[in-house]
Design a protein around this motif. Structure first.
Motif, PDB file in Angstrom:
ATOM      1  N   TYR A 180       0.841  -1.197   0.000  1.00 58.72           N
ATOM      2  CA  TYR A 180       0.000   0.000   0.000  1.00 58.72           C
ATOM      3  C   TYR A 180       0.880   1.253   0.000  1.00 58.72           C
ATOM      4  O   TYR A 180       1.857   1.334   0.748  1.00 58.72           O
ATOM      5  CB  TYR A 180      -0.884   0.036   1.243  1.00 58.72           C
ATOM      6  N   PRO A 181       0.537   2.256  -0.796  1.00 55.00           N
ATOM      7  CA  PRO A 181       1.322   3.494  -0.794  1.00 55.00           C
ATOM      8  C   PRO A 181       1.170   4.296   0.497  1.00 55.00           C
ATOM      9  O   PRO A 181       2.066   5.044   0.885  1.00 55.00           O
ATOM     10  CB  PRO A 181       0.769   4.279  -1.991  1.00 55.00           C
ATOM     11  N   SER A 182       0.029   4.145   1.155  1.00 52.78           N
ATOM     12  CA  SER A 182      -0.190   4.789   2.453  1.00 52.78           C
ATOM     13  C   SER A 182      -1.005   3.843   3.322  1.00 52.78           C
ATOM     14  O   SER A 182      -1.765   3.010   2.815  1.00 52.78           O
ATOM     15  CB  SER A 182      -0.902   6.130   2.305  1.00 52.78           C
ATOM     16  N   LEU A 183      -0.850   3.980   4.630  1.00 52.03           N
ATOM     17  CA  LEU A 183      -1.458   3.038   5.560  1.00 52.03           C
ATOM     18  C   LEU A 183      -2.145   3.772   6.703  1.00 52.03           C
ATOM     19  O   LEU A 183      -1.687   4.822   7.158  1.00 52.03           O
ATOM     20  CB  LEU A 183      -0.392   2.111   6.157  1.00 52.03           C
ATOM     21  N   ARG A 222     -11.042  -4.044   1.929  1.00 51.83           N
ATOM     22  CA  ARG A 222     -11.086  -5.454   1.545  1.00 51.83           C
ATOM     23  C   ARG A 222      -9.650  -5.994   1.546  1.00 51.83           C
ATOM     24  O   ARG A 222      -8.754  -5.380   0.970  1.00 51.83           O
ATOM     25  CB  ARG A 222     -11.699  -5.620   0.160  1.00 51.83           C
ATOM     26  N   GLY A 223      -9.440  -7.084   2.221  1.00 52.98           N
ATOM     27  CA  GLY A 223      -8.099  -7.630   2.358  1.00 52.98           C
ATOM     28  C   GLY A 223      -7.342  -7.087   3.552  1.00 52.98           C
ATOM     29  O   GLY A 223      -6.190  -7.468   3.789  1.00 52.98           O
ATOM     30  N   GLY A 224      -7.984  -6.177   4.331  1.00 54.75           N
ATOM     31  CA  GLY A 224      -7.351  -5.631   5.528  1.00 54.75           C
ATOM     32  C   GLY A 224      -7.307  -6.648   6.654  1.00 54.75           C
ATOM     33  O   GLY A 224      -7.974  -7.693   6.609  1.00 54.75           O
ATOM     34  N   PHE A 225      -6.538  -6.338   7.682  1.00 55.50           N
ATOM     35  CA  PHE A 225      -6.266  -7.298   8.752  1.00 55.50           C
ATOM     36  C   PHE A 225      -6.852  -6.827  10.077  1.00 55.50           C
ATOM     37  O   PHE A 225      -6.840  -5.637  10.389  1.00 55.50           O
ATOM     38  CB  PHE A 225      -4.751  -7.500   8.905  1.00 55.50           C
ATOM     39  N   LEU A 226      -7.326  -7.817  10.858  1.00 56.30           N
ATOM     40  CA  LEU A 226      -7.867  -7.568  12.189  1.00 56.30           C
ATOM     41  C   LEU A 226      -7.159  -8.479  13.182  1.00 56.30           C
ATOM     42  O   LEU A 226      -7.128  -9.693  12.999  1.00 56.30           O
ATOM     43  CB  LEU A 226      -9.378  -7.846  12.226  1.00 56.30           C
ATOM     44  N   GLN A 261     -19.308   5.684  15.759  1.00 55.55           N
ATOM     45  CA  GLN A 261     -19.320   5.077  14.437  1.00 55.55           C
ATOM     46  C   GLN A 261     -17.908   4.991  13.861  1.00 55.55           C
ATOM     47  O   GLN A 261     -16.944   5.461  14.450  1.00 55.55           O
ATOM     48  CB  GLN A 261     -20.218   5.890  13.503  1.00 55.55           C
ATOM     49  N   VAL A 262     -17.814   4.402  12.683  1.00 56.23           N
ATOM     50  CA  VAL A 262     -16.548   4.310  11.964  1.00 56.23           C
ATOM     51  C   VAL A 262     -16.097   5.717  11.582  1.00 56.23           C
ATOM     52  O   VAL A 262     -16.903   6.556  11.206  1.00 56.23           O
ATOM     53  CB  VAL A 262     -16.721   3.451  10.697  1.00 56.23           C
ATOM     54  N   PHE A 263     -14.792   5.979  11.690  1.00 57.18           N
ATOM     55  CA  PHE A 263     -14.292   7.308  11.371  1.00 57.18           C
ATOM     56  C   PHE A 263     -13.155   7.301  10.358  1.00 57.18           C
ATOM     57  O   PHE A 263     -12.693   8.368   9.938  1.00 57.18           O
ATOM     58  CB  PHE A 263     -13.804   8.006  12.650  1.00 57.18           C
ATOM     59  N   ALA A 264     -12.664   6.136   9.964  1.00 56.17           N
ATOM     60  CA  ALA A 264     -11.547   6.086   9.014  1.00 56.17           C
ATOM     61  C   ALA A 264     -11.507   4.718   8.358  1.00 56.17           C
ATOM     62  O   ALA A 264     -12.005   3.727   8.912  1.00 56.17           O
ATOM     63  CB  ALA A 264     -10.219   6.369   9.715  1.00 56.17           C
ATOM     64  N   GLU A 265     -10.919   4.672   7.164  1.00 59.06           N
ATOM     65  CA  GLU A 265     -10.679   3.401   6.483  1.00 59.06           C
ATOM     66  C   GLU A 265      -9.276   2.934   6.837  1.00 59.06           C
ATOM     67  O   GLU A 265      -8.319   3.700   6.755  1.00 59.06           O
ATOM     68  CB  GLU A 265     -10.802   3.593   4.974  1.00 59.06           C
ATOM     69  N   ALA A 266      -9.141   1.686   7.263  1.00 59.45           N
ATOM     70  CA  ALA A 266      -7.865   1.195   7.772  1.00 59.45           C
ATOM     71  C   ALA A 266      -7.445  -0.086   7.062  1.00 59.45           C
ATOM     72  O   ALA A 266      -8.279  -0.866   6.593  1.00 59.45           O
ATOM     73  CB  ALA A 266      -7.968   0.931   9.273  1.00 59.45           C
ATOM     74  N   THR A 301       2.469   5.795   7.369  1.00 64.40           N
ATOM     75  CA  THR A 301       1.397   5.285   8.221  1.00 64.40           C
ATOM     76  C   THR A 301       0.857   6.362   9.150  1.00 64.40           C
ATOM     77  O   THR A 301       1.611   7.165   9.697  1.00 64.40           O
ATOM     78  CB  THR A 301       1.914   4.111   9.087  1.00 64.40           C
ATOM     79  N   ILE A 302      -0.462   6.377   9.309  1.00 65.60           N
ATOM     80  CA  ILE A 302      -1.123   7.151  10.359  1.00 65.60           C
ATOM     81  C   ILE A 302      -1.711   6.160  11.354  1.00 65.60           C
ATOM     82  O   ILE A 302      -2.395   5.202  10.961  1.00 65.60           O
ATOM     83  CB  ILE A 302      -2.230   8.055   9.795  1.00 65.60           C
ATOM     84  N   PHE A 303      -1.433   6.370  12.630  1.00 68.46           N
ATOM     85  CA  PHE A 303      -1.941   5.508  13.694  1.00 68.46           C
ATOM     86  C   PHE A 303      -3.091   6.228  14.402  1.00 68.46           C
ATOM     87  O   PHE A 303      -2.917   7.324  14.933  1.00 68.46           O
ATOM     88  CB  PHE A 303      -0.845   5.199  14.713  1.00 68.46           C
ATOM     89  N   TYR A 304      -4.266   5.601  14.399  1.00 63.98           N
ATOM     90  CA  TYR A 304      -5.403   6.115  15.144  1.00 63.98           C
ATOM     91  C   TYR A 304      -5.483   5.348  16.465  1.00 63.98           C
ATOM     92  O   TYR A 304      -5.756   4.140  16.477  1.00 63.98           O
ATOM     93  CB  TYR A 304      -6.694   5.951  14.353  1.00 63.98           C
ATOM     94  N   CYS A 305      -5.236   6.052  17.558  1.00 72.90           N
ATOM     95  CA  CYS A 305      -5.199   5.427  18.885  1.00 72.90           C
ATOM     96  C   CYS A 305      -6.433   5.890  19.652  1.00 72.90           C
ATOM     97  O   CYS A 305      -6.543   7.071  20.000  1.00 72.90           O
ATOM     98  CB  CYS A 305      -3.937   5.830  19.633  1.00 72.90           C
TER      99      CYS A 305
END
Length: 291
Positions: free
Chosen positions: A106-109, A246-250, A211-216, A138-142
């Motif tokens: 991915y070009p950005s994460l 799609r294809g993201g990890f949990l 609710q959801v606030f970002a695509e990760a 990468t941007i980390f949402y904590c």
């Protein structure tokens, strides 16, 4: 993970008092604990009763409705802020060896650390991504429900006597450098380098109501779902599914699983032993309609 199957049984009057207290918290302070595991809530609130010399939950409710300072203290009982850096090192080694190669494409994460507590898991990710050359993209949402925990996370200060365990965990997780490269020690504490936080956003977020606030591309939420009942587990997992590409990890905690969730078909096992799942092509909204 099905909390409803393992709940303790409490007298009806205590269940009613708990219902009223949780409703009072929701209406007065806008924090929703109504979907949390009942047994866990009873045990944690029993300790809060002792702290505030209350003979019943009704007395505790009376106090917290009239004194916001009591509620602020109560948050320390209602939210569990126990963690350590690189906790369960095999999990972080699996991320390093199996997940990172996919993230490199991915070009950005965006990485969402849901329930970041006092920040130990965030700093683990920040160091891991720096070591693997992914930090700058990468941007980390904590996120966490507790403002006090987020304040500690952003400060990045921990007791010196914890650092030996942190260092060993980092080594076992496949660390490529010395953990001491990332902190300074003084006066019985360590402070992690501020540069680790330059790509981080710290924010309050309640999995029970927000609710959801970002695509990760990666979500790590470990040892959070075990405190929820079945419905709230499903709500949180639905949020994670909606947020992941799609294809993201949990990544979940060692005692957590997707197996009993209505969203189980929306994920595939990626590393079953380390509770890492991959979002598949299923539209999670169809699973909602089927439930």
């Amino acid at each position: 993970m099905d909390a409803a199957m393992t709940e303790d049984i409490f007298p009806p009057h205590e269940e009613l008092e708990l219902d009223l207290l949780l409703e009072a918290i929701f209406r007065q302070y806008h924090y929703d604990f109504r979907g949390y595991s009942r047994g866990s809530l009873h045990r944690r609130l029993a300790r809060a009763q002792q702290r505030h010399a209350c003979a019943s939950l009704s007395q505790l409710q009376h106090l917290l409705l009239r004194d916001p300072a009591v509620f602020a203290d109560l948050m320390g009982f209602l939210t569990i802020q126990v963690s350590e850096m690189f906790r369960d090192p095999a999990y972080f080694r699996a991320l390093r060896e199996q997940v990172i190669p996919h993230l490199r494409t991915y070009p950005s994460l965006k990485v969402w650390i849901a329930g970041c507590a006092n920040g130990e898991e965030f700093y683990s990710f920040a160091i891991l991504f720096r070591e693997e050359g992914l930090e700058d993209r990468t941007i980390f949402y904590c996120t966490d429900i507790s403002p006090a925990a987020l304040e500690k996370a952003e400060a990045g200060v921990y007791d010196l006597d914890r650092i030996q365990q942190f260092t060993e965990n980092h080594r076992l997780a496949g660390g490529r450098t010395s953990l001491s490269d990332y902190y300074t020690a003084a006066y019985g504490a360590v402070m992690f380098d501020k540069s680790l936080r330059r790509r981080a956003v710290f924010a309050e977020h309640n999995l029970a109501s927000d609710q959801v606030f970002a695509e990760a591309q990666l979500i790590s939420s470990r040892n959070v779902l075990i405190y929820f009942d079945r419905d709230l587990q499903d709500r949180a997992l639905g949020l994670f599914g909606d947020s992941l590409v799609r294809g993201g990890f949990l990544g979940l905690g060692a005692k957590e699983t997707l197996r009993f969730s209505r969203y189980a078909d929306g994920f595939a096992d990626f590393d079953e032993g380390e509770k890492i799942y991959r979002r598949n092509l299923t539209d999670l909204r169809t699973l909602d309609h089927a439930a």
